[in-house]
Design a protein around this motif. Structure first.
Motif, PDB file in Angstrom:
ATOM      1  N   GLY A   1      -8.846 -43.997  10.995  1.00 22.99           N
ATOM      2  CA  GLY A   1      -8.595 -42.997   9.956  1.00 22.99           C
ATOM      3  C   GLY A   1      -9.635 -41.898   9.965  1.00 22.99           C
ATOM      4  O   GLY A   1      -9.322 -40.715   9.779  1.00 22.99           O
ATOM      5  N   ALA A   2     -10.898 -42.237  10.192  1.00 24.99           N
ATOM      6  CA  ALA A   2     -11.964 -41.235  10.238  1.00 24.99           C
ATOM      7  C   ALA A   2     -11.792 -40.323  11.441  1.00 24.99           C
ATOM      8  O   ALA A   2     -11.996 -39.116  11.355  1.00 24.99           O
ATOM      9  N   ALA A   3     -11.396 -40.894  12.581  1.00 27.49           N
ATOM     10  CA  ALA A   3     -11.194 -40.087  13.779  1.00 27.49           C
ATOM     11  C   ALA A   3     -10.009 -39.139  13.598  1.00 27.49           C
ATOM     12  O   ALA A   3     -10.065 -37.971  13.997  1.00 27.49           O
ATOM     13  N   ALA A   4      -8.944 -39.628  12.983  1.00 28.44           N
ATOM     14  CA  ALA A   4      -7.776 -38.779  12.746  1.00 28.44           C
ATOM     15  C   ALA A   4      -8.109 -37.649  11.777  1.00 28.44           C
ATOM     16  O   ALA A   4      -7.680 -36.508  11.966  1.00 28.44           O
ATOM     17  N   LEU A   5      -8.893 -37.953  10.748  1.00 23.58           N
ATOM     18  CA  LEU A   5      -9.304 -36.923   9.801  1.00 23.58           C
ATOM     19  C   LEU A   5     -10.181 -35.883  10.486  1.00 23.58           C
ATOM     20  O   LEU A   5     -10.015 -34.675  10.274  1.00 23.58           O
ATOM     21  N   ALA A   6     -11.097 -36.328  11.336  1.00 23.13           N
ATOM     22  CA  ALA A   6     -11.967 -35.399  12.057  1.00 23.13           C
ATOM     23  C   ALA A   6     -11.143 -34.488  12.970  1.00 23.13           C
ATOM     24  O   ALA A   6     -11.388 -33.276  13.043  1.00 23.13           O
ATOM     25  N   LEU A   7     -10.159 -35.073  13.658  1.00 16.56           N
ATOM     26  CA  LEU A   7      -9.313 -34.265  14.541  1.00 16.56           C
ATOM     27  C   LEU A   7      -8.511 -33.245  13.743  1.00 16.56           C
ATOM     28  O   LEU A   7      -8.383 -32.085  14.139  1.00 16.56           O
ATOM     29  N   THR A   8      -8.009 -33.641  12.592  1.00 20.67           N
ATOM     30  CA  THR A   8      -7.265 -32.724  11.726  1.00 20.67           C
ATOM     31  C   THR A   8      -8.157 -31.592  11.234  1.00 20.67           C
ATOM     32  O   THR A   8      -7.773 -30.423  11.279  1.00 20.67           O
ATOM     33  N   LEU A   9      -9.354 -31.944  10.766  1.00 24.95           N
ATOM     34  CA  LEU A   9     -10.289 -30.913  10.300  1.00 24.95           C
ATOM     35  C   LEU A   9     -10.704 -29.983  11.424  1.00 24.95           C
ATOM     36  O   LEU A   9     -10.967 -28.805  11.209  1.00 24.95           O
ATOM     37  N   PHE A  10     -10.772 -30.518  12.644  1.00 26.09           N
ATOM     38  CA  PHE A  10     -11.172 -29.707  13.796  1.00 26.09           C
ATOM     39  C   PHE A  10     -10.067 -28.735  14.203  1.00 26.09           C
ATOM     40  O   PHE A  10     -10.344 -27.601  14.597  1.00 26.09           O
ATOM     41  N   LEU A  11      -8.810 -29.154  14.092  1.00 22.71           N
ATOM     42  CA  LEU A  11      -7.694 -28.310  14.535  1.00 22.71           C
ATOM     43  C   LEU A  11      -7.169 -27.368  13.455  1.00 22.71           C
ATOM     44  O   LEU A  11      -6.510 -26.374  13.774  1.00 22.71           O
TER      45      LEU A  11
END
Length: 129
Positions: A29-39
């Motif tokens: 979940g943290a990795a998915a959130l980071a990817l979303t915030l990055f994109l």
């Protein structure tokens, strides 16, 4: 209240409730959130770039090109900062971790090669003098 706090409050309790197990890798979940915030900023700047292309098409080339340059500059600065903040979570994706490690090794080799070239030039200059 920050975005991460709001997302954490909406998650159901369970394995994804903690972003990181003690000493373990970040949760998915943290990795998915980071990817979303990055994109997100990339997608946010798309309408600005389309507006700039519309200005170029309408005959305002200088204004359109200036807007494209400003959007590129802002996007690069924002994505660079977000990458620094989210890199540990983004490294959860193995393919990205491998790519970052390869890039880092390439940069280190290039720096060492540049230092060798500079030292050879310096030694040649000193031996001639």
């Amino acid at each position: 209240m920050g975005l991460a706090t709001a997302v954490a409050r909406t998650r159901p309790p369970g394995p994804l409730a903690a972003d990181r197990a003690p000493g373990g890798p970040p949760a998915a979940g943290a990795a998915a959130l980071a990817l979303t915030l990055f994109l997100a900023p990339t997608l946010g700047l798309l309408p600005v770039k389309l507006l700039a292309l519309g200005l170029v098409h309408a005959g305002h080339a200088a204004l359109g090109l200036a807007l494209i340059a400003a959007a590129k500059l802002l996007g690069t600065a924002l994505l660079g900062r977000l990458f620094v903040l989210t890199e540990p979570q983004l490294r959860h994706y193995r393919w990205l971790a491998r790519a970052l490690d390869t890039w880092s090794a390439y940069k280190q080799r290039a720096k060492r090669g540049g230092a060798r070239r500079r030292s050879r030039r310096l030694s040649r200059g000193l031996s001639r003098g």
